[in-house]
Write a protein that holds these residues in place. Structure first.
Motif, mmCIF file in Angstrom:
data_model
loop_
_atom_site.group_PDB
_atom_site.id
_atom_site.type_symbol
_atom_site.label_atom_id
_atom_site.label_comp_id
_atom_site.label_asym_id
_atom_site.label_seq_id
_atom_site.Cartn_x
_atom_site.Cartn_y
_atom_site.Cartn_z
ATOM 1 N N SER A 248 -41.878 -18.905 7.681
ATOM 2 C CA SER A 248 -42.719 -19.205 6.485
ATOM 3 C C SER A 248 -42.475 -18.251 5.220
ATOM 4 C CB SER A 248 -44.130 -18.918 7.024
ATOM 5 O OG SER A 248 -45.168 -19.102 6.242
ATOM 6 N N GLU A 249 -42.275 -16.821 5.648
ATOM 7 C CA GLU A 249 -42.000 -16.075 4.533
ATOM 8 C C GLU A 249 -40.877 -16.493 3.620
ATOM 9 O OE1 GLU A 249 -43.587 -13.634 3.438
ATOM 10 O OE2 GLU A 249 -45.361 -13.279 4.797
ATOM 11 N N LEU A 250 -39.827 -17.002 4.504
ATOM 12 C CA LEU A 250 -38.479 -17.325 3.751
ATOM 13 C C LEU A 250 -38.609 -18.646 2.855
ATOM 14 C CD1 LEU A 250 -36.090 -16.245 6.393
ATOM 15 C CD2 LEU A 250 -36.390 -15.166 4.248
ATOM 16 N N HIS B 88 -44.260 -7.791 11.507
ATOM 17 C CA HIS B 88 -44.103 -7.424 10.115
ATOM 18 C C HIS B 88 -43.021 -8.363 9.529
ATOM 19 C CE1 HIS B 88 -45.425 -3.609 11.861
ATOM 20 N NE2 HIS B 88 -45.995 -3.154 10.472
ATOM 21 N N PRO B 89 -43.530 -9.549 9.535
ATOM 22 C CA PRO B 89 -42.532 -10.590 8.938
ATOM 23 C C PRO B 89 -42.332 -10.443 7.514
ATOM 24 C CG PRO B 89 -44.848 -11.758 9.459
ATOM 25 C CD PRO B 89 -44.839 -10.111 9.727
ATOM 26 N N ALA B 90 -43.096 -10.070 6.768
ATOM 27 C CA ALA B 90 -42.973 -10.030 5.177
ATOM 28 C C ALA B 90 -41.961 -8.859 4.834
ATOM 29 C CB ALA B 90 -44.068 -9.806 4.454
ATOM 30 N N PRO B 91 -41.931 -7.763 5.386
ATOM 31 C CA PRO B 91 -40.989 -6.700 4.980
ATOM 32 C C PRO B 91 -39.477 -7.022 5.655
ATOM 33 C CG PRO B 91 -42.748 -5.578 5.866
ATOM 34 C CD PRO B 91 -43.081 -7.150 5.979
ATOM 35 N N LEU B 92 -39.719 -7.691 6.905
ATOM 36 C CA LEU B 92 -38.260 -8.478 7.204
ATOM 37 C C LEU B 92 -37.691 -9.343 6.577
ATOM 38 C CD1 LEU B 92 -36.146 -8.267 9.472
ATOM 39 C CD2 LEU B 92 -37.641 -9.801 10.901
ATOM 40 N N ALA B 93 -38.523 -10.287 6.157
ATOM 41 C CA ALA B 93 -37.935 -11.468 5.330
ATOM 42 C C ALA B 93 -37.320 -10.668 3.984
ATOM 43 C CB ALA B 93 -38.990 -12.327 4.916
ATOM 44 N N ARG C 87 -36.003 -8.017 3.527
ATOM 45 C CA ARG C 87 -34.855 -7.027 3.709
ATOM 46 C C ARG C 87 -33.917 -8.313 4.011
ATOM 47 N NH1 ARG C 87 -33.330 -2.181 5.386
ATOM 48 N NH2 ARG C 87 -35.494 -1.548 4.653
ATOM 49 N N LEU C 88 -34.148 -9.427 4.607
ATOM 50 C CA LEU C 88 -33.138 -10.273 4.587
ATOM 51 C C LEU C 88 -32.727 -10.801 3.287
ATOM 52 C CD1 LEU C 88 -34.409 -12.479 7.856
ATOM 53 C CD2 LEU C 88 -32.613 -10.652 7.766
ATOM 54 N N ILE C 89 -33.617 -11.162 2.531
ATOM 55 C CA ILE C 89 -33.229 -11.968 0.987
ATOM 56 C C ILE C 89 -32.744 -10.702 0.104
ATOM 57 C CG2 ILE C 89 -34.282 -12.513 -0.911
ATOM 58 C CD1 ILE C 89 -36.626 -13.715 0.703
ATOM 59 N N GLU C 90 -32.775 -9.566 0.538
ATOM 60 C CA GLU C 90 -31.979 -8.376 -0.254
ATOM 61 C C GLU C 90 -30.470 -8.209 -0.066
ATOM 62 O OE1 GLU C 90 -33.607 -4.450 0.663
ATOM 63 O OE2 GLU C 90 -35.632 -5.023 -0.383
ATOM 64 N N TYR C 91 -30.240 -8.995 0.802
ATOM 65 C CA TYR C 91 -28.833 -8.914 1.419
ATOM 66 C C TYR C 91 -27.919 -9.840 0.788
ATOM 67 C CZ TYR C 91 -29.584 -5.856 5.451
ATOM 68 O OH TYR C 91 -29.907 -4.624 6.128
ATOM 69 N N ILE D 62 -36.322 -0.782 9.645
ATOM 70 C CA ILE D 62 -37.413 -1.311 9.130
ATOM 71 C C ILE D 62 -38.813 -1.387 9.931
ATOM 72 C CG2 ILE D 62 -35.816 -3.426 8.744
ATOM 73 C CD1 ILE D 62 -36.763 -4.983 11.235
ATOM 74 N N PRO D 63 -39.937 -1.630 9.254
ATOM 75 C CA PRO D 63 -41.252 -1.456 9.865
ATOM 76 C C PRO D 63 -41.365 -2.390 11.212
ATOM 77 C CG PRO D 63 -41.697 -2.033 7.495
ATOM 78 C CD PRO D 63 -40.088 -2.206 7.995
ATOM 79 N N GLY D 64 -42.209 -1.777 12.070
ATOM 80 C CA GLY D 64 -42.494 -2.511 13.401
ATOM 81 C C GLY D 64 -41.546 -2.210 14.540
ATOM 82 N N GLY D 65 -42.071 -2.795 15.656
ATOM 83 C CA GLY D 65 -41.370 -2.641 16.924
ATOM 84 C C GLY D 65 -40.308 -3.573 17.212
#
Length: 224
Positions: free
Chosen positions: A22-24, A211-216, A218-222, A201-204
C-alpha cells in the motif's frame, strides 16, 4: 515508476507485505507480493523460485525484496531472471548449496538470539508474541491470524541452488528491534557472507507489519 516484487518468509503468505504494498503504490510504484506454497509438503525452494520468477514476468530492473526465509528463494530467482536490485529484510543469507536447516547452526543464530534476550531482559523461550509480534499493532496482528500457515518441512532440507551469490546490487536491512535475528547478528552474517554492512531500520522481525512506511521509504531511496 518502478516495480517491487516482495517475497515473504516461512509460511509464504503474500499478506505479510500488504502494508508495504500500500505504501509503495501510494508513492506511485508498482508492487507485487508473492504467495508461496509454504504449507505444501510437495513444494519447496524450486517451486518457491518458480512463483517468484512468474511474478517478475517480463518486467526488467525490478527491485526484489525478500524477508526472513525468503532470503533462500531470492538469490535462486536472481540466477534465473534479470533483477535490478536485491534487498534482504531481516533475511537468512545463504551460502551456495546450503539448506535452511543447516543455516541455523552454520550462522550461530540460536546463541545470538539467546544472548540478545538475556541482554534485553525478555524471555529466552521462543513464542510468537515475544519474538514476532512485540511491536506489531494489535489490530494488524489479529488480522494476520487468518493468513498464517505452517512451513512444510521439505524446504528446510533443500539447498540454495546457486553457484555463487548473484551479480546484482544487494542491500541488507535489519530491524533494530528484531529479537529473532538480532541486529548485530545480522550485521555479522551480512559482513561474513556478502561483505556488506546491514543497515538498521525501525522495527522487529516483522517490520513490514509494524513499520511499513519507513521500510517502504528506504526501498524507494535505493532507486536513486
Amino acid at each position: 515508476m518502478s516495480v517491487f516484487v516482495l517475497v515473504p518468509g516461512a509460511g509464504g503468505s503474500a499478506w505479510f507485505w500488504h502494508r508495504v504494498v500500500s505504501e509503495l503504490r501510494t508513492r506511485g510504484h508498482e508492487a507485487v507480493a508473492v504467495d508461496l506454497p509454504g504449507a505444501d509438503e510437495s513444494a519447496g525452494l524450486p517451486e518457491y523460485t518458480d512463483a517468484v520468477v512468474a511474478a517478475i514476468g517480463d518486467h526488467r530492473g525490478v527491485v526484489l525484496v525478500a524477508q526472513s526465509m525468503g532470503g533462500f528463494t531470492a538469490p535462486m530467482a536472481c540466477a534465473r531472471v534479470p533483477v535490478g536490485r536485491l534487498v534482504l529484510v531481516n533475511a537468512m543469507v545463504p551460502l551456495p548449496g546450503e539448506t535452511p536447516g543447516q543455516w541455523w547452526g552454520n550462522t550461530g543464530s540460536e546463541p545470538a538470539r539467546l544472548a540478545a534476550a538475556e541482554a534485553g531482559g525478555y524471555g529466552t523461550e521462543f513464542d510468537l508474541d515475544t519474538y514476532f509480534l512485540h511491536d506489531v499493532p494489535a489490530e494488524v496482528a489479529a488480522a494476520g491470524a487468518d493468513h498464517q500457515q505452517p512451513e512444510a518441512d521439505i524446504a528446510f532440507s533443500q539447498p540454495c541452488d546457486i553457484r555463487a551469490w548473484p551479480d546484482v546490487t544487494t542491500h541488507v536491512l535489519a530491524g533494530a528491534e528484531d529479537r529473532f535475528f538480532p541486529l548485530e547478528f545480522q550485521r555479522r552474517v551480512a559482513h561474513e557472507r556478502l561483505g556488506i554492512k546491514a543497515e538498521a531500520i525501525p522495527g522487529g522481525h516483522l517490520a513490514a507489519l509494524s513499520h511499513p512506511a519507513p521500510l517502504a521509504g528506504r526501498l524507494i531511496e535505493y532507486l536513486s
